[in-house]
Write an enzyme that holds these catalytic residues in place. Structure first.
Site, PDB file in Angstrom:
ATOM      1  N   HIS A 153       0.817  -1.220   0.000  1.00  0.00           N
ATOM      2  CA  HIS A 153       0.000   0.000   0.000  1.00  0.00           C
ATOM      3  C   HIS A 153       0.854   1.275   0.000  1.00  0.00           C
ATOM      4  O   HIS A 153       0.346   2.354  -0.307  1.00  0.00           O
ATOM      5  CB  HIS A 153      -0.983  -0.002   1.192  1.00  0.00           C
ATOM      6  N   ASP A 209       0.021  -7.518   1.377  1.00  0.00           N
ATOM      7  CA  ASP A 209       0.492  -6.153   1.564  1.00  0.00           C
ATOM      8  C   ASP A 209       2.028  -6.093   1.582  1.00  0.00           C
ATOM      9  O   ASP A 209       2.628  -5.465   2.452  1.00  0.00           O
ATOM     10  CB  ASP A 209      -0.068  -5.542   2.847  1.00  0.00           C
ATOM     11  N   SER A 226       4.834   2.533   7.993  1.00  0.00           N
ATOM     12  CA  SER A 226       4.483   1.384   7.163  1.00  0.00           C
ATOM     13  C   SER A 226       5.647   0.953   6.285  1.00  0.00           C
ATOM     14  O   SER A 226       6.231   1.769   5.569  1.00  0.00           O
ATOM     15  CB  SER A 226       3.274   1.716   6.279  1.00  0.00           C
TER      16      SER A 226
END
Length: 384
Positions: A133, A164, A240
C-alpha cells in the site's frame, strides 16, 4: 553446688549467644546501611542517578542494535496519480446540452498526490522490502538512503495486495548495508522489539516496546490481514514498511497497520510470511496461489437440518465457479466436504488453509457427501 555451677554455665552460654546474634544483626544492618549510603554518595558526587535494579533491557543493547541496523532503513516517497469523477453543472443548461449534444455530463480530473512510507534493504545489490500500500498506484518512487540527501529512483519488482508486500530495486552503484530476516516463531509474547521508520516524515524515528500478541487477524479499510504480530511499540503513519527488529538486529516483522481507535497498538507482518513468498515476488513479480474455485461455509446444526443431513460436520459448498478446477472435477453446489486428503474438516477455514499450503498443479482428494451418499473426488489445483 554442681547444680549452681551448671546453671551459671548455661546462663553464660545464652548471654554469649544473644550478644553474638546482636553483633551479627548489627553488622548486617551496618553493612546494608553503608552500601546504601555509599551508592547515594557516589551518585551525588558523580552527578548521575542511581540505576534501577529492575530495568528490563539495557539501553546499551537497544542503542547498539539501532546503530547496527539503522543504515539499512530507508525513506520512501511516492507520486501517486488519482482521478476524480465529477458532474459538470453546465449540463443543467438546455442550451449547453443542445450545443454539445449527448456527451456524458461527467468529467474526470487528474491529480498527483504525494505519499510517504518506510522500507529496508534486504540485499547488498539494492533490493528493498516495504508494504504494497506504500507504493500502490505510484507513477514515481524515490528512495532516500541513510546519509544521502539526493534520492534514488526505484522500481517495483514484485507486489502482492493480499499480503500487503512489495519488493523495490534501486541502483546505488555500490554495495549497500542490509538486514537479515529472522524467524518470528522464535520470539515470545513479552519480548522486546524495536521499530524504525519515518512516521509523519520524521526520518529514522526509533520506538521500542514488546510483542503483545501473535497470530492476530486484523481488517484495515478493505484489506484483511491474517496472522499479524501485535506490538505496543509506537507505529504511526509513515512507519508502514519499516522493520520490526528483535534485540539481535533481525527483522521479525514488517510494520504495516495501526489501530486508530486504540493507543499503543500496532501490527506487523511476520518475517516467516515474507520469506515464504519473497522468491516469487523477486522472480515472478507476484505471488502464485493455488485455486479450487468454490464458495464454502462452515456447517452447523441449522444447516444440517435444512439439508436433511444427520451430521453437522464438514464444510458446505455454497457455490462452484464456472470453469474452475472444482467444476471440472465434478463438485456441485450443496456438496459437503467431509475430508481433504484424509484429514477431517471441522470448518471452512480448514479447507482454505489446506489449499494455501499447496502448489499450483497439486492434486487433492476430497471425501464429499451428496444426497445422502459419500463419494471421493480428485481436484487438480490451478493458478488463482
Amino acid at each position: 553446688m554442681l547444680r549452681e555451677k551448671s546453671m551459671k554455665t548455661t546462663l553464660i552460654a545464652i548471654l554469649g549467644a544473644l550478644v553474638l546474634e546482636a553483633a551479627l544483626l548489627g553488622g548486617i544492618f551496618l553493612s546494608f546501611s553503608n552500601d546504601s549510603n555509599d551508592s547515594v554518595a557516589a551518585a551525588a558526587n558523580t552527578g548521575t542517578a542511581v540505576k534501577s535494579a529492575v530495568s528490563p533491557v539495557g539501553t546499551d543493547i537497544i542503542a547498539d542494535t539501532v546503530d547496527k541496523t539503522s543504515p539499512a532503513v530507508v525513506k520512501i516517497e511516492t507520486q501517486i496519480k488519482t482521478t476524480t469523477r465529477y458532474y459538470d453543472p453546465f449540463f443543467n443548461d438546455p442550451f449547453f446540452r443542445e450545443f454539445f449534444g449527448s456527451k456524458s455530463p461527467y468529467r474526470e480530473k487528474s491529480n498527483v498526490t504525494e505519499g510517504m512510507g518506510s522500507g529496508f534493504i534486504i540485499s547488498e545489490d539494492g533490493y528493498i522490502l516495504t508494504n504494497e500500500h506504500v507504493v500502490s498506484g505510484a507513477i514515481e518512487i524515490n528512495v532516500y538512503l541513510t546519509g544521502q540527501k539526493k534520492p534514488l529512483p526505484a522500481k517495483v519488482i514484485g507486489s502482492d495486495a493480499e499480503l500487503d508486500l512489495a519488493v523495490l530495486k534501486v541502483d546505488a552503484g555500490s554495495k549497500l548495508p542490509y538486514l537479515k530476516l529472522g524467524n518470528d516463531q522464535n520470539i515470545r509474547v513479552g519480548e522486546w522489539v524495536i521499530a524504525i521508520g519515518n512516521p509523519y516524515g520524521l526520518d529514522h524515528t526509533v520506538t521500542t516496546g514488546v510483542i503483545s500478541a501473535k497470530g492476530r487477524p486484523v481488517q484495515v479499510e478493505n484489506r484483511q490481514y491474517k496472522n499479524l504480530l501485535q506490538t505496543d511499540a509506537s507505529i504511526n503513519p509513515g512507519n508502514s514498511g519499516g522493520p520490526l527488529l528483535n534485540l539481535s538486529g533481525e527483522v521479525i516483522g514488517i510494520n504495516t497497520a495501526v489501530n486508530a481507535s486504540a493507543q499503543g497498538i500496532g501490527f506487523a507482518i511476520p518475517a516467516n510470511t515474507v520469506k515464504s513468498v519473497l522468491k516469487n515476488l523477486i522472480e515472478d513479480g507476484k505471488v502464485t496461489r493455488p485455486w479450487m474455485g468454490v464458495y464454502i461455509q462452515t456447517m452447523n446444526s441449522e444447516l444440517a437440518s435444512q439439508l436433511g443431513l444427520k451430521s453437522s460436520q464438514g464444510a458446505l459448498l455454497s457455490g462452484v465457479m464456472t470453469g474452475s478446477p472444482a467444476a471440472k472435477a465434478g463438485l456441485q453446489q450443496g456438496d459437503v466436504i467431509l475430508k481433504i486428503n484424509n484429514q477431517q474438516i471441522t470448518d471452512a477455514s480448514d479447507i482454505t488453509d489446506f489449499i494455501q499450503s499447496k502448489k499450483v498443479g497439486d492434486k487433492i482428494t476430497l471425501l464429499v457427501e451428496r444426497n445422502g451418499s459419500q463419494k471421493t473426488i480428485t481436484v487438480t489445483l490451478a493458478e488463482k
